[in-house]
Design an enzyme around this catalytic site. Structure first.
Site, short mmCIF file in Angstrom:
data_model
loop_
_atom_site.label_atom_id
_atom_site.label_comp_id
_atom_site.label_asym_id
_atom_site.label_seq_id
_atom_site.Cartn_x
_atom_site.Cartn_y
_atom_site.Cartn_z
N ASP A 297 0.82 -1.22 0.00
CA ASP A 297 0.00 0.00 0.00
C ASP A 297 0.85 1.27 0.00
O ASP A 297 2.03 1.25 0.37
CB ASP A 297 -0.88 0.04 1.26
CG ASP A 297 -2.00 -0.98 1.21
OD1 ASP A 297 -1.96 -1.86 0.33
OD2 ASP A 297 -2.90 -0.91 2.06
N HIS A 438 3.69 -2.26 3.13
CA HIS A 438 3.76 -0.91 2.57
C HIS A 438 5.10 -0.73 1.86
O HIS A 438 6.14 -0.77 2.52
CB HIS A 438 3.57 0.13 3.68
CG HIS A 438 2.24 0.04 4.36
ND1 HIS A 438 1.98 -0.92 5.33
CD2 HIS A 438 1.10 0.75 4.20
CE1 HIS A 438 0.71 -0.78 5.73
NE2 HIS A 438 0.16 0.22 5.06
ZN ZN Z 1 -2.61 3.12 3.26
#
Ligand code: ZN
Length: 486
Positions: A297, A438
């Protein structure tokens, strides 16, 4: 159904016998003439002679009583000792079929369709069945007022010979040579017993060193795909589209995928009676083995390309849930990801709580990000993930794709430890998991470079979220999923 027809026939006989239909006598007289004419015609066209009285009477009565239909009477002629004694070759046999069933000479494409099958060893009965099951023969039967019917298939030979033809075409068009018998048998039998698919067999030929050496030129490569997979020459428009895509950076595997997944190839496999199978950029997915989706992400970031390199090197994929505000600076990377079969998900434009936005705000966040992705790849995001996992009925209803959460949270953003990220994944991973990471954190990039080959070594297929959904029950727009565990 048969019984129903018999009842109708009996009723018709009863009605005619009772003289309920006016002028029935005349009608029957015409019918008699036509049915007999059909038989006379078979004597002339198939056997090349006048009918003998007994034979003519027998066949005509069989037709009229419904004991045999027009297809099976014709089959009787073609399988008679008299016809067989003529020992016609495939060419003569085929011309006889055209004359008998279509009352014409062969057209070029139809002739080659059937002659390649006959020469490959398809039984004559099944070729004949192809003619009798046609609309063209139906029209001929109607003109003689005979019931067309259908003949039974001769065993399973059609499928196995079709598989042989499919493999032969790949030898001829992809390798430019005659098959070696042992190699061909293994392809043919694999297709026949469905342990191989059209996609895997075609891949084996197209990406073999032998074929690659013949197709170093991109034009030759695309033309070979048309000939070997579609059985035809490239049309100019299609050829140009593929060549432009390659010029724009599309990989050959992706071009191949486009051919395999096309409606045309799907129909060809159906016609050959073989499984088409799935092809996902150099990977074939086995639905029965464990699979998981790695997701990243908040990117892209300056190191995202390292994860992409690692995925490519390992023939793996993942899903990147990008922010539009970052993605606008990484269009080349997005394009590369897309060409590798890596999925790009929508993570909104600038990471708001979607649950606090109205429909209009949600749509603005999603569509502005889609616009960037579309500019890079030609299509919108196929999945979305709400920032913080915060979603509402309103946001779910307005994002236009499945809403994807996660089943393993590495908490990489919190601890920023490569080892902890690795441990959090390997400590609990299961088939069907969606793993949250991430790619904006260097510690996560390093963890991913370790995890990708390690997870594969442990037997996990690394797929996109959409592929995981596809093999694990599906996901409709607006529905929320945190895993696809079985
Ligand atoms: Zn996010």
């Amino acid at each position: 159904m048969k019984r129903f027809c018999k009842i109708v026939a009996l009723m018709m006989t009863f009605i005619i016998m009772c003289g309920i239909i006016p002028f029935a006598g005349n009608v029957i007289a015409d019918d008699d003439k036509d049915v007999e004419d059909y038989v006379v015609r078979l004597y002339s066209v198939v056997l090349g002679r006048e009918p003998d009285g007994t034979g003519l009477k027998g066949w005509t009565e069989d037709l009229k009583s419904g004991k045999r239909d027009a297809s099976n009477v014709a089959l009787g002629f073609f399988e008679s000792p008299e016809y067989l004694s003529k020992q016609k070759d495939n060419d003569a046999y085929l011309k006889d079929l055209y004359k008998t069933f279509f009352n014409r000479t062969p057209d070029e494409s139809g002739y080659s369709y059937w002659s390649v099958r006959l020469d490959a060893g398809m039984s004559r009965r099944n070729v004949l069945k192809g003619f009798t099951d046609s609309d063209e023969f139906k029209a001929l039967c109607d003109s003689y007022k005979v019931n067309k019917g259908t003949v039974d298939k001769a065993g399973a030979d059609e499928t196995i010979y079709n598989a042989k033809i499919f493999a032969d075409r790949l030898y001829k068009e992809a390798l430019g040579r005659d098959p070696d018998p042992a190699g061909r048998d293994s392809w043919k039998n694999g297709l026949y017993d469905k342990s191989m698919t059209g996609a895997t067999v075609a891949y084996g030929f197209i990406f073999s060193p032998e074929c690659m050496a013949k197709t170093t030129d991109d034009t030759a490569f695309v033309k070979t795909l048309y000939r070997a997979l579609m059985g035809r020459e490239a049309d100019q428009g299609g050829l140009n589209n593929w060549l432009n895509a390659i010029k724009g950076g599309m990989k050959r595997e992706k071009v191949f995928e486009g051919f395999v997944n096309s409606a045309e190839f799907t129909a060809i496999c159906a016609k050959f009676g073989i499984e088409r199978g799935d092809y996902h950029f150099g990977r074939t997915i086995d639905p029965n083995k464990p699979m998981i989706a790695l997701t990243f992400d908040d990117g892209p970031s300056t190191r995202t390309h390292e994860i992409v390199d690692c995925l490519e090197a390992n023939h793996a994929v993942a899903t990147f849930f990008v922010l539009g505000s970052n993605a606008q600076y990484y269009k080349e990377l997005l394009k590369r990801e897309d060409s590798l079969g890596i999925e790009i998900g929508n993570h909104t434009w600038n990471h708001p709580y979607l649950s606090r936005l109205g429909a209009e705000g949600v749509i603005e966040q999603i569509s502005s990000t889609n616009a960037v992705v579309r500019e890079a790849t030609g299509h919108d995001c196929t999945v979305m993930r709400p920032p913080y996992g915060a979603h509402s009925d309103v946001s779910d209803a307005n994002v236009g794709t499945p809403v994807i959460l996660w089943s393993i949270d590495t908490r990489d953003w919190e601890h920023r430890s490569t080892q902890k990220t690795i441990d959090n994944v390997l400590g609990s991973v299961r088939d069907g998991d969606i793993i949250l990471m991430h790619d904006i954190h260097p510690s996560t990039v390093d963890a991913a470079l370790y995890l990708i080959p390690e997870l594969q070594r442990r037997g996990y297929q690394l797929v996109t979220v959409s592929e995981l959904a596809e093999y694990r029950g599906g996901a409709a727009a607006g529905t929320v999923h945190s895993s696809f565990r079985r």
